[in-house]
Design a protein around this motif. Structure first.
Motif, PDB file in Angstrom:
ATOM      1  N   HIS A 194       0.763  -1.230  -0.011  1.00 50.89           N
ATOM      2  CA  HIS A 194      -0.155   0.045   0.026  1.00 50.89           C
ATOM      3  C   HIS A 194       0.844   1.170   0.030  1.00 50.89           C
ATOM      4  CE1 HIS A 194      -2.428   3.056   1.623  1.00 50.89           C
ATOM      5  NE2 HIS A 194      -3.575   2.155   1.477  1.00 50.89           N
ATOM      6  N   GLY A 195       0.239   2.313  -0.535  1.00 55.05           N
ATOM      7  CA  GLY A 195       1.208   3.569  -0.744  1.00 55.05           C
ATOM      8  C   GLY A 195       1.606   4.053   0.602  1.00 55.05           C
ATOM      9  N   ALA A 196       0.901   3.792   1.813  1.00 55.28           N
ATOM     10  CA  ALA A 196       1.398   4.407   2.933  1.00 55.28           C
ATOM     11  C   ALA A 196       2.796   3.715   3.517  1.00 55.28           C
ATOM     12  CB  ALA A 196       0.154   4.448   4.096  1.00 55.28           C
ATOM     13  N   VAL A 197       2.965   2.574   3.231  1.00 55.79           N
ATOM     14  CA  VAL A 197       4.080   1.920   3.895  1.00 55.79           C
ATOM     15  C   VAL A 197       5.419   1.891   2.971  1.00 55.79           C
ATOM     16  CG1 VAL A 197       2.317   0.280   5.263  1.00 55.79           C
ATOM     17  CG2 VAL A 197       3.502  -0.563   3.175  1.00 55.79           C
ATOM     18  N   GLU A 198       5.200   2.614   1.644  1.00 54.93           N
ATOM     19  CA  GLU A 198       6.288   2.106   0.796  1.00 54.93           C
ATOM     20  C   GLU A 198       7.507   3.082   1.333  1.00 54.93           C
ATOM     21  OE1 GLU A 198       5.746   2.878  -3.378  1.00 54.93           O
ATOM     22  OE2 GLU A 198       3.453   2.776  -3.025  1.00 54.93           O
ATOM     23  N   ARG A 328       1.293   8.277  26.119  1.00 55.24           N
ATOM     24  CA  ARG A 328       1.993   6.970  25.439  1.00 55.24           C
ATOM     25  C   ARG A 328       0.817   6.168  24.635  1.00 55.24           C
ATOM     26  NH1 ARG A 328       5.633   9.100  25.229  1.00 55.24           N
ATOM     27  NH2 ARG A 328       7.681   8.886  26.448  1.00 55.24           N
ATOM     28  N   GLY A 329       0.970   5.638  23.451  1.00 53.34           N
ATOM     29  CA  GLY A 329      -0.030   4.974  22.862  1.00 53.34           C
ATOM     30  C   GLY A 329       0.372   3.665  22.768  1.00 53.34           C
ATOM     31  N   ASP A 330      -0.338   2.775  21.762  1.00 51.78           N
ATOM     32  CA  ASP A 330       0.019   1.478  21.549  1.00 51.78           C
ATOM     33  C   ASP A 330       0.142   1.506  19.912  1.00 51.78           C
ATOM     34  OD1 ASP A 330       0.591  -1.060  21.098  1.00 51.78           O
ATOM     35  OD2 ASP A 330      -1.604  -1.633  21.484  1.00 51.78           O
ATOM     36  N   GLU A 331       1.275   1.488  19.442  1.00 54.77           N
ATOM     37  CA  GLU A 331       1.348   1.325  17.863  1.00 54.77           C
ATOM     38  C   GLU A 331       0.931   0.051  17.394  1.00 54.77           C
ATOM     39  OE1 GLU A 331       5.364  -0.215  19.423  1.00 54.77           O
ATOM     40  OE2 GLU A 331       3.891   1.576  19.741  1.00 54.77           O
ATOM     41  N   GLU A 332       0.555  -0.841  18.203  1.00 56.24           N
ATOM     42  CA  GLU A 332      -0.300  -2.200  17.474  1.00 56.24           C
ATOM     43  C   GLU A 332      -1.699  -2.130  17.684  1.00 56.24           C
ATOM     44  OE1 GLU A 332       1.430  -5.771  18.066  1.00 56.24           O
ATOM     45  OE2 GLU A 332       3.359  -5.179  19.025  1.00 56.24           O
ATOM     46  N   ASP A 333      -2.139  -0.981  18.140  1.00 57.03           N
ATOM     47  CA  ASP A 333      -3.549  -0.865  18.084  1.00 57.03           C
ATOM     48  C   ASP A 333      -4.214  -0.358  16.713  1.00 57.03           C
ATOM     49  OD1 ASP A 333      -6.332  -0.101  18.678  1.00 57.03           O
ATOM     50  OD2 ASP A 333      -5.743   0.900  20.672  1.00 57.03           O
ATOM     51  N   GLU A 334      -5.090  -0.936  16.219  1.00 51.12           N
ATOM     52  CA  GLU A 334      -5.766  -0.547  14.994  1.00 51.12           C
ATOM     53  C   GLU A 334      -6.048   0.831  15.048  1.00 51.12           C
ATOM     54  OE1 GLU A 334      -9.018  -2.179  17.453  1.00 51.12           O
ATOM     55  OE2 GLU A 334      -7.066  -2.412  17.222  1.00 51.12           O
ATOM     56  N   GLY A 335      -6.304   1.281  16.083  1.00 56.29           N
ATOM     57  CA  GLY A 335      -6.779   3.000  16.325  1.00 56.29           C
ATOM     58  C   GLY A 335      -5.617   3.688  16.147  1.00 56.29           C
ATOM     59  N   ALA A 336      -4.401   3.549  16.256  1.00 57.54           N
ATOM     60  CA  ALA A 336      -3.448   4.532  16.416  1.00 57.54           C
ATOM     61  C   ALA A 336      -3.194   5.144  15.171  1.00 57.54           C
ATOM     62  CB  ALA A 336      -2.069   3.685  16.714  1.00 57.54           C
ATOM     63  N   PRO A 337      -2.810   6.434  15.170  1.00 63.08           N
ATOM     64  CA  PRO A 337      -3.127   7.212  13.865  1.00 63.08           C
ATOM     65  C   PRO A 337      -1.424   7.434  13.498  1.00 63.08           C
ATOM     66  CG  PRO A 337      -2.953   8.667  15.645  1.00 63.08           C
ATOM     67  CD  PRO A 337      -2.932   7.277  16.312  1.00 63.08           C
ATOM     68  N   GLU A 338      -0.825   6.076  12.977  1.00 63.96           N
ATOM     69  CA  GLU A 338       0.562   6.219  12.715  1.00 63.96           C
ATOM     70  C   GLU A 338       0.540   6.375  11.228  1.00 63.96           C
ATOM     71  OE1 GLU A 338       4.580   5.809  12.988  1.00 63.96           O
ATOM     72  OE2 GLU A 338       2.864   6.172  14.593  1.00 63.96           O
ATOM     73  N   ALA A 339       0.030   5.734  10.340  1.00 59.20           N
ATOM     74  CA  ALA A 339       0.085   5.693   8.984  1.00 59.20           C
ATOM     75  C   ALA A 339      -1.323   6.200   8.351  1.00 59.20           C
ATOM     76  CB  ALA A 339       0.481   4.443   8.432  1.00 59.20           C
ATOM     77  N   PRO A 340      -1.133   6.826   6.971  1.00 57.12           N
ATOM     78  CA  PRO A 340      -2.337   7.113   6.258  1.00 57.12           C
ATOM     79  C   PRO A 340      -3.058   5.727   5.903  1.00 57.12           C
ATOM     80  CG  PRO A 340      -0.620   7.978   5.228  1.00 57.12           C
ATOM     81  CD  PRO A 340       0.078   7.444   6.581  1.00 57.12           C
ATOM     82  N   SER A 341      -4.284   5.787   5.607  1.00 52.63           N
ATOM     83  CA  SER A 341      -5.037   4.325   5.491  1.00 52.63           C
ATOM     84  C   SER A 341      -5.396   4.201   4.023  1.00 52.63           C
ATOM     85  CB  SER A 341      -5.951   4.065   6.120  1.00 52.63           C
ATOM     86  OG  SER A 341      -7.017   4.973   6.353  1.00 52.63           O
ATOM     87  N   THR A 342      -5.450   5.791   3.278  1.00 51.75           N
ATOM     88  CA  THR A 342      -5.957   5.946   1.815  1.00 51.75           C
ATOM     89  C   THR A 342      -4.839   6.377   1.095  1.00 51.75           C
ATOM     90  OG1 THR A 342      -6.434   8.192   1.954  1.00 51.75           O
ATOM     91  CG2 THR A 342      -8.203   6.672   2.585  1.00 51.75           C
ATOM     92  N   GLU A 343      -4.782   5.881  -0.150  1.00 53.46           N
ATOM     93  CA  GLU A 343      -3.737   6.574  -1.149  1.00 53.46           C
ATOM     94  C   GLU A 343      -3.495   7.863  -1.378  1.00 53.46           C
ATOM     95  OE1 GLU A 343      -3.211   2.694  -4.106  1.00 53.46           O
ATOM     96  OE2 GLU A 343      -4.779   3.862  -4.477  1.00 53.46           O
TER      97      GLU A 343
END
Length: 353
Positions: A194-198, A328-343
């Motif tokens: 996905h473009g957000a992880v490239e 402090r958050g949890d980066e394994e949480d699906e709600g964490a705003p770490e990476a964009p989810s749309t292209e």
């Protein structure tokens, strides 16, 4: 060492560790967004963490002054000796060892004890106070071997060759680790991104972590185009499977790679068809093992299930203290705003127009 609204503050040294807002002087343990923040005046971190911060925030936001410090190297600030040790969490992640007037505190940051082909492994240093995370500090969290979970993924690909397998994984650390584990398991075909992880995969490779044949998920398909990437593995942010982006893929098998996949109800609520228990944090047994190895008479717990861990320590005659740090958050949480989810968001993050 004192706890402030900004985070841990080393009073004699005059610096913060992983502060939650911009400060004059920061020591940053690793590049995840709940530990590395933009806008500090001066930042001390490993060279790889500084590179990650520059890639994520921009050259002018990763610290006006950037001081790289390699693993095992030391620098003295106002009489406090700072040494960075591998934490085994993600590329560049470090424990921060502080020595002052004959005493030693080690701040773990986030860490894991499993071997990871994409980063240096955790190193134990004995100390007087050990500051530990507690993301998975409950006895229910006992993670299986990574190889077992990767084999489950590959078995599913073999079983459903007409379907694409979309693995939701955190953009920094988890994505690259999954790719490296797939390579070790013999997957030599392309891995689609996905473009957000490239961007971070490209950065890892530039920092000496080989990931093999990586390709972007094709864009620009015309309406009515047949679904694509049947039998292939796709890496994407955890929330991407629920967006229109996934509709172009061939009947995708929704996967998620996280320590939280131990909790089956959590996987079910997210609609995860194939939960993969692959964590970048220590599990319950590894937390207790680490605490025993550092031989510290006092343990401070920064976030996560601090109540359970503090109680377990009391049964072992060890003083435990929950710090309740803010931010402090949890980066394994699906709600964490770490990476964009749309292209579209990914393009904006890359500076595309």
């Amino acid at each position: 060492m004192t706890v402030t609204p900004l985070g841990l503050f080393c009073e004699p040294g005059g610096f913060y560790i992983d502060p939650s807002r911009p400060v004059d002087r920061a020591v940053v343990s690793h590049g995840h967004a709940d530990h590395a923040r933009p806008g500090h005046r001066a930042v001390l971190a490993t060279p790889d963490t500084l590179a990650i911060m520059r890639a994520r925030f921009g050259e002018d936001r990763a610290g006006d002054v950037q001081q790289p410090l390699g693993y095992g190297e030391s620098v003295t600030v106002n009489g406090v000796r700072i040494t960075l040790l591998p934490a085994g969490h993600v590329l560049g992640s470090a424990q921060v060892a502080l020595e002052w007037r004959g005493s030693r505190i080690v701040v773990s940051g986030d860490y894991k004890r499993r071997r990871d082909p994409t980063c240096a492994g955790f190193e134990v240093m004995e100390c007087d106070v050990f500051v530990t995370e507690a993301t998975f500090a409950l006895p229910v969290f006992r993670h299986p071997p990574d190889s077992h979970e990767i084999r489950r993924l590959l078995d599913s690909v073999a079983l459903f060759p007409e379907r694409a397998h979309v693995v939701g994984a955190y953009a920094l650390g988890k994505t690259q680790r999954i790719i490296a584990l797939l390579r070790e398991a013999g997957w030599d075909r392309p891995v689609y991104l996905h473009g957000a992880v490239e961007k971070l995969c490209t950065l890892y490779e530039s920092l000496g972590v080989p990931l093999g044949d990586l390709r972007p998920v094709p864009k620009g398909l015309k309406r009515g185009h047949p679904p694509i990437l049947a039998g292939e593995i796709v890496l994407a942010p955890p929330s991407a499977e629920a967006t229109p982006w996934a509709r172009r893929l061939a009947d995708p098998v929704t996967c998620a790679a996280s320590g939280w996949m131990t909790v089956r109800q959590r996987a079910k609520l997210r609609g995860v068809e194939l939960p993969l228990i692959v964590s970048d944090h220590a599990d319950w047994d590894e937390l207790l093992e680490t605490i025993e190895e550092v031989r510290a008479p006092e343990i401070w717990v920064t976030h996560g299930r601090d109540d359970a861990l503090v109680h377990a320590l009391s049964l072992r005659g060890i003083r435990g203290r929950a710090l309740h740090l803010v931010g402090r958050g949890d980066e394994e949480d699906e709600g964490a705003p770490e990476a964009p989810s749309t292209e579209e968001e990914a393009d904006k993050a890359r500076g595309a127009h």
